[in-house]
Scaffold this motif. Structure first.
Motif, mmCIF file in Angstrom:
data_model
loop_
_atom_site.group_PDB
_atom_site.id
_atom_site.type_symbol
_atom_site.label_atom_id
_atom_site.label_comp_id
_atom_site.label_asym_id
_atom_site.label_seq_id
_atom_site.Cartn_x
_atom_site.Cartn_y
_atom_site.Cartn_z
ATOM 1 N N VAL A 13 0.870 -1.712 0.160
ATOM 2 C CA VAL A 13 -0.057 -0.012 -0.244
ATOM 3 C C VAL A 13 1.131 1.720 -0.268
ATOM 4 O O VAL A 13 0.424 1.877 -0.873
ATOM 5 C CB VAL A 13 -0.874 0.063 1.206
ATOM 6 N N GLN A 14 1.726 1.126 0.752
ATOM 7 C CA GLN A 14 3.042 2.017 0.861
ATOM 8 C C GLN A 14 3.737 2.512 -0.219
ATOM 9 O O GLN A 14 3.397 3.630 -0.905
ATOM 10 C CB GLN A 14 3.621 1.965 1.898
ATOM 11 N N HIS A 18 3.116 5.935 -2.581
ATOM 12 C CA HIS A 18 4.043 6.718 -3.031
ATOM 13 C C HIS A 18 3.729 6.639 -4.804
ATOM 14 O O HIS A 18 4.571 7.668 -5.545
ATOM 15 C CB HIS A 18 5.373 5.933 -2.604
ATOM 16 N N TRP A 19 4.289 5.731 -5.663
ATOM 17 C CA TRP A 19 4.072 5.755 -7.366
ATOM 18 C C TRP A 19 2.983 6.513 -7.637
ATOM 19 O O TRP A 19 3.417 7.198 -8.544
ATOM 20 C CB TRP A 19 4.744 4.711 -7.612
ATOM 21 N N LEU A 20 2.056 6.337 -7.572
ATOM 22 C CA LEU A 20 0.822 7.493 -7.673
ATOM 23 C C LEU A 20 1.136 8.871 -7.809
ATOM 24 O O LEU A 20 0.513 9.561 -7.931
ATOM 25 C CB LEU A 20 -0.364 6.490 -7.050
ATOM 26 N N MET A 21 1.407 8.826 -6.323
ATOM 27 C CA MET A 21 1.784 9.737 -5.792
ATOM 28 C C MET A 21 2.602 10.874 -6.537
ATOM 29 O O MET A 21 2.659 12.082 -6.749
ATOM 30 C CB MET A 21 2.183 10.479 -4.451
ATOM 31 N N ILE A 63 -3.952 10.396 3.384
ATOM 32 C CA ILE A 63 -3.895 8.778 3.671
ATOM 33 C C ILE A 63 -2.652 7.960 3.950
ATOM 34 O O ILE A 63 -2.206 7.082 4.722
ATOM 35 C CB ILE A 63 -5.284 8.222 2.029
ATOM 36 N N ARG A 64 -1.603 8.785 2.965
ATOM 37 C CA ARG A 64 -0.514 8.206 2.588
ATOM 38 C C ARG A 64 0.407 8.409 4.446
ATOM 39 O O ARG A 64 0.454 7.928 4.999
ATOM 40 C CB ARG A 64 0.117 8.431 2.398
ATOM 41 N N SER A 70 1.256 4.361 10.896
ATOM 42 C CA SER A 70 0.565 2.747 11.836
ATOM 43 C C SER A 70 1.458 1.727 10.760
ATOM 44 O O SER A 70 1.110 0.557 11.715
ATOM 45 C CB SER A 70 -1.052 2.175 10.872
ATOM 46 N N SER A 71 2.486 2.121 9.306
ATOM 47 C CA SER A 71 3.197 0.705 9.614
ATOM 48 C C SER A 71 4.185 1.119 9.455
ATOM 49 O O SER A 71 4.959 -0.142 9.369
ATOM 50 C CB SER A 71 2.315 0.600 7.606
#
Length: 180
Positions: A13-14, A18-21, A63-64, A70-71
């Motif tokens: 998810v991270q 990251h890459w979408l952003m 969200i990130r 949390s992660s």
């Protein structure tokens, strides 16, 4: 991926966020340059795209940030000099501040000019500031100049990633790359 009790990679998810952003932010920066360099018919579609992408980046950033808290994150290499660790920490704070702050400044800027904030699909955002020409001018300048700072910080982030991947070869770049 966990090695013993040590996290060695960012979560899927991270990495996806990251890459979408990364794609969204680079697109946004170039659209911003295109907007300030034209008064032609391209301006309005660029503006709508810029506003919409800005709100998408704002939402994804929030969200990130939650996912990051949390992660967690893999530790930096133990042999990385302390000034470089500090630079990494401060640059990430700066990136998050700008990923969240720039869309909010843009939204506030448009609000203070009493411009309607219409996104793709006809979604209207409410104003977050009252109309004020003085505030609009201040926020416009902040958005404009922070955009250049954001671009510089993104270039430094890219340079650091390449330094870790090509020069130090210390695994830092691999923590965010797609795949296994």
């Amino acid at each position: 991926m966990i090695n013993g009790n040590i996290k060695t990679r960012f979560t899927t998810v991270q990495r996806v966020l990251h890459w979408l952003m990364a794609i969204g932010i680079l697109t946004m920066l170039f659209i911003g340059v295109g907007m300030v360099s034209t008064i032609g018919r391209e301006y309005v579609p660029l503006l709508v795209t810029h506003k919409t992408l800005g709100i998408v980046i704002l939402v994804l950033s929030l969200i990130r940030l939650v996912v990051r808290f949390s992660s967690g994150a893999p530790p930096l290499p133990a042999d990385l000099p302390e000034p470089m660790k500090l630079a990494a920490h401060l640059s990430h704070i700066g990136l998050y501040a700008l990923m969240i702050g720039m869309p909010l400044i843009g939204w506030a800027m448009l609000s203070s000019a009493a411009y309607p904030i219409v996104l793709f699909g006809g979604v209207n955002l409410p104003p977050i500031l009252p109309q004020s020409d003085t505030m609009h001018a201040l926020l416009w300048s902040a958005h404009y100049y922070l955009g250049f700072g954001f671009f510089a910080l993104v270039l430094m982030h890219l340079a650091a990633a390449l330094f870790h991947g090509l020069v130090r070869r210390d695994g830092v770049l691999e923590t965010m790359l797609p795949g296994k």
